[in-house]
Design an enzyme around this catalytic site. Structure first.
Site, short mmCIF file in Angstrom:
data_model
loop_
_atom_site.label_atom_id
_atom_site.label_comp_id
_atom_site.label_asym_id
_atom_site.label_seq_id
_atom_site.Cartn_x
_atom_site.Cartn_y
_atom_site.Cartn_z
N LYS A 95 0.85 -1.20 0.00
CA LYS A 95 0.00 0.00 0.00
C LYS A 95 0.88 1.25 0.00
CE LYS A 95 -2.43 1.64 3.68
NZ LYS A 95 -2.29 3.10 3.75
N ASP A 106 -3.25 4.24 -2.29
CA ASP A 106 -4.21 4.72 -1.28
C ASP A 106 -4.19 6.25 -1.25
OD1 ASP A 106 -5.83 4.98 0.97
OD2 ASP A 106 -4.25 4.41 2.38
N LEU A 107 -4.75 6.87 -2.27
CA LEU A 107 -4.74 8.34 -2.34
C LEU A 107 -6.11 8.94 -2.03
CD1 LEU A 107 -2.34 8.90 -5.39
CD2 LEU A 107 -1.80 8.85 -2.95
N LYS A 108 -7.11 8.12 -1.83
CA LYS A 108 -8.45 8.56 -1.37
C LYS A 108 -8.93 9.80 -2.12
CE LYS A 108 -7.88 6.78 3.37
NZ LYS A 108 -6.41 6.55 3.43
N HIS A 166 -11.14 12.61 -3.78
CA HIS A 166 -12.43 13.23 -3.44
C HIS A 166 -12.45 14.59 -4.13
CE1 HIS A 166 -15.51 14.35 -0.03
NE2 HIS A 166 -15.92 14.68 -1.23
N ASP A 167 -13.19 14.67 -5.25
CA ASP A 167 -13.18 15.91 -6.04
C ASP A 167 -14.38 15.86 -6.97
OD1 ASP A 167 -12.23 18.23 -7.52
OD2 ASP A 167 -10.20 17.71 -6.86
N ILE A 168 -14.45 16.76 -7.93
CA ILE A 168 -15.57 16.69 -8.88
C ILE A 168 -15.42 15.41 -9.71
CG2 ILE A 168 -15.95 19.19 -8.95
CD1 ILE A 168 -14.44 19.23 -11.64
N ASN A 209 -15.33 14.40 -12.87
CA ASN A 209 -14.38 14.26 -13.96
C ASN A 209 -12.93 14.17 -13.45
OD1 ASN A 209 -13.67 14.42 -16.89
ND2 ASN A 209 -12.66 16.31 -16.19
N THR A 240 -11.96 6.05 10.13
CA THR A 240 -12.08 5.55 11.51
C THR A 240 -11.62 6.60 12.52
OG1 THR A 240 -9.99 4.45 11.14
CG2 THR A 240 -11.96 3.08 11.06
N ARG A 248 -4.29 -6.20 14.36
CA ARG A 248 -3.12 -6.46 15.19
C ARG A 248 -3.05 -7.94 15.52
NH1 ARG A 248 -1.61 -2.66 13.36
NH2 ARG A 248 -0.92 -0.69 14.23
N GLN A 295 -3.58 2.41 17.28
CA GLN A 295 -4.86 1.83 16.86
C GLN A 295 -5.63 1.45 18.12
OE1 GLN A 295 -5.83 1.77 13.78
NE2 GLN A 295 -4.13 1.39 12.38
N GLY A 332 0.81 -2.65 8.89
CA GLY A 332 2.06 -1.91 8.78
C GLY A 332 3.01 -2.23 9.92
N ARG A 333 2.86 -1.49 11.01
CA ARG A 333 3.86 -1.56 12.08
C ARG A 333 4.03 -2.93 12.74
NH1 ARG A 333 1.47 3.71 14.65
NH2 ARG A 333 -0.31 2.71 13.62
O1 C5P Z 1 0.94 0.43 11.10
P1 C5P Z 1 -0.50 0.08 10.95
O2 C5P Z 1 -0.76 -1.41 10.82
O3 C5P Z 1 -1.38 0.74 11.99
O4 C5P Z 1 -0.87 0.73 9.52
C1 C5P Z 1 -2.17 0.71 9.04
C2 C5P Z 1 -2.25 1.45 7.74
O5 C5P Z 1 -3.62 1.56 7.38
C3 C5P Z 1 -1.69 2.87 7.74
O6 C5P Z 1 -1.19 3.12 6.43
C4 C5P Z 1 -2.90 3.71 8.04
O7 C5P Z 1 -2.81 5.00 7.49
C5 C5P Z 1 -3.99 2.93 7.32
N1 C5P Z 1 -5.33 3.15 7.86
C6 C5P Z 1 -5.67 2.91 9.17
N2 C5P Z 1 -6.94 3.11 9.60
C7 C5P Z 1 -7.85 3.53 8.74
C8 C5P Z 1 -7.53 3.77 7.43
C9 C5P Z 1 -6.23 3.56 7.01
O8 C5P Z 1 -4.85 2.52 9.97
N3 C5P Z 1 -9.08 3.69 9.15
#
Ligand code: C5P
Length: 244
Positions: A36, A63-65, A67-69, A71, A127, A188, A197, A217-218
């Site tokens: 990602k 993952d650039l999300k 949100h715009d018009i 087109n 979230t 997790r 989180q 991620g982490r």
């Molecule tokens: O390190 P970790 O496992 O928390 O990373 C989760 C990834 O998911 C991060 O890139 C975070 O920005 C993304 N994310 C999130 N919760 C969301 C949406 C995206 O943790 N609701």
């Protein structure tokens, strides 16, 4: 490890340099199906980092999300598809026309069923938002209700799925049926730290709740042995798949 499990694990490349991103992709591409790339890394490194991660062996969730018009979002999603990404996303709050126009643009260039077509995902309610956040912007509905409403709107606009908290996965699965894709961060492993989180589930729980892909991620990047941490996560995911 079963290929079916590996392809469901998405590693969040939350780093700020090309070299570090490349190190992670090289280290993890045989454990992780999708990498990602979010706003930080993309803003720093641009499309080259997407090309690098693809070349080394990963699929990409851009993952650039958007949100715009309508087109503008449709054309941005087309450029994401041209980069060869496996998934990209928009905010469902951008509305039906924005999502329908985006789906139509992708349909015109990458027909349904073609191998290069990306999955188009919608973010429902972030979230990080709670009821107070929504009230302040004029939305007087509970978060759960908005999540389901926006997931159904995304589905009826032709989107392939949503990104959602694992706690929302069961509600979305019930509302949108078995074929709608659900991608969940906030996961997790049983033994890992929570970091920042709060409302988390384990990999097995998230899959049993209905998640198709897990963003992690982490728990991998901060582990003493990241490859071993990824292996443990894959084992927990396989347990969830057997139980669901
Ligand atoms: O390190 P970790 O496992 O928390 O990373 C989760 C990834 O998911 C991060 O890139 C975070 O920005 C993304 N994310 C999130 N919760 C969301 C949406 C995206 O943790 N609701």
């Amino acid at each position: 490890m079963n290929e079916k499990v590996r392809e469901r694990l998405i590693f969040a490349l939350d780093v700020d340099s090309f070299a570090v991103a490349e190190k992670w992709v090289r280290q993890l591409h045989d454990k992780v199906g999708v990498f990602k790339i979010g706003k930080q890394l993309f803003t720093r490194c641009g499309p080259e980092v997407v090309k690098m991660a693809r070349a080394v062996g990963g699929d990409i969730f851009l993952d650039l999300k958007y949100h715009d018009i309508p087109n503008t979002v449709a054309k941005a999603a087309l450029e994401a598809a041209r980069l060869g990404v496996r998934m990209c996303n928009v905010h469902a709050l951008g509305g039906r026309a924005m999502m329908e126009t985006t789906v139509a643009e992708i349909d015109a260039h990458y027909p349904r069923g073609s191998a290069e077509r990306p999955l188009l995902l919608a973010v429902t309610i972030l979230t990080s938002s709670d009821e107070e956040t929504l009230r302040e912007v004029g939305i007087d509905h509970p978060v759960d209700e908005m999540v389901v409403r926006l997931a159904k709107l995304a589905q009826s606009a032709g989107m392939d799925g949503v990104v959602a908290s694992p706690r929302e996965a069961a509600l979305i699965r019930a509302a949108c049926g078995p074929d709608f894709v659900i991608v969940t961060p906030g996961v997790r492993p049983a033994c890992a730290a929570l970091d920042d989180q709060n409302r988390v589930m384990t990999p097995a729980e998230a899959i049993v709740a209905g998640a198709d892909y897990l963003v992690i991620g982490r728990p991998i990047s901060a582990a003493a042995d990241p490859a071993a941490a990824a292996d443990k996560i894959l084992v927990e995911m396989a347990q969830g798949l057997r139980a669901s």
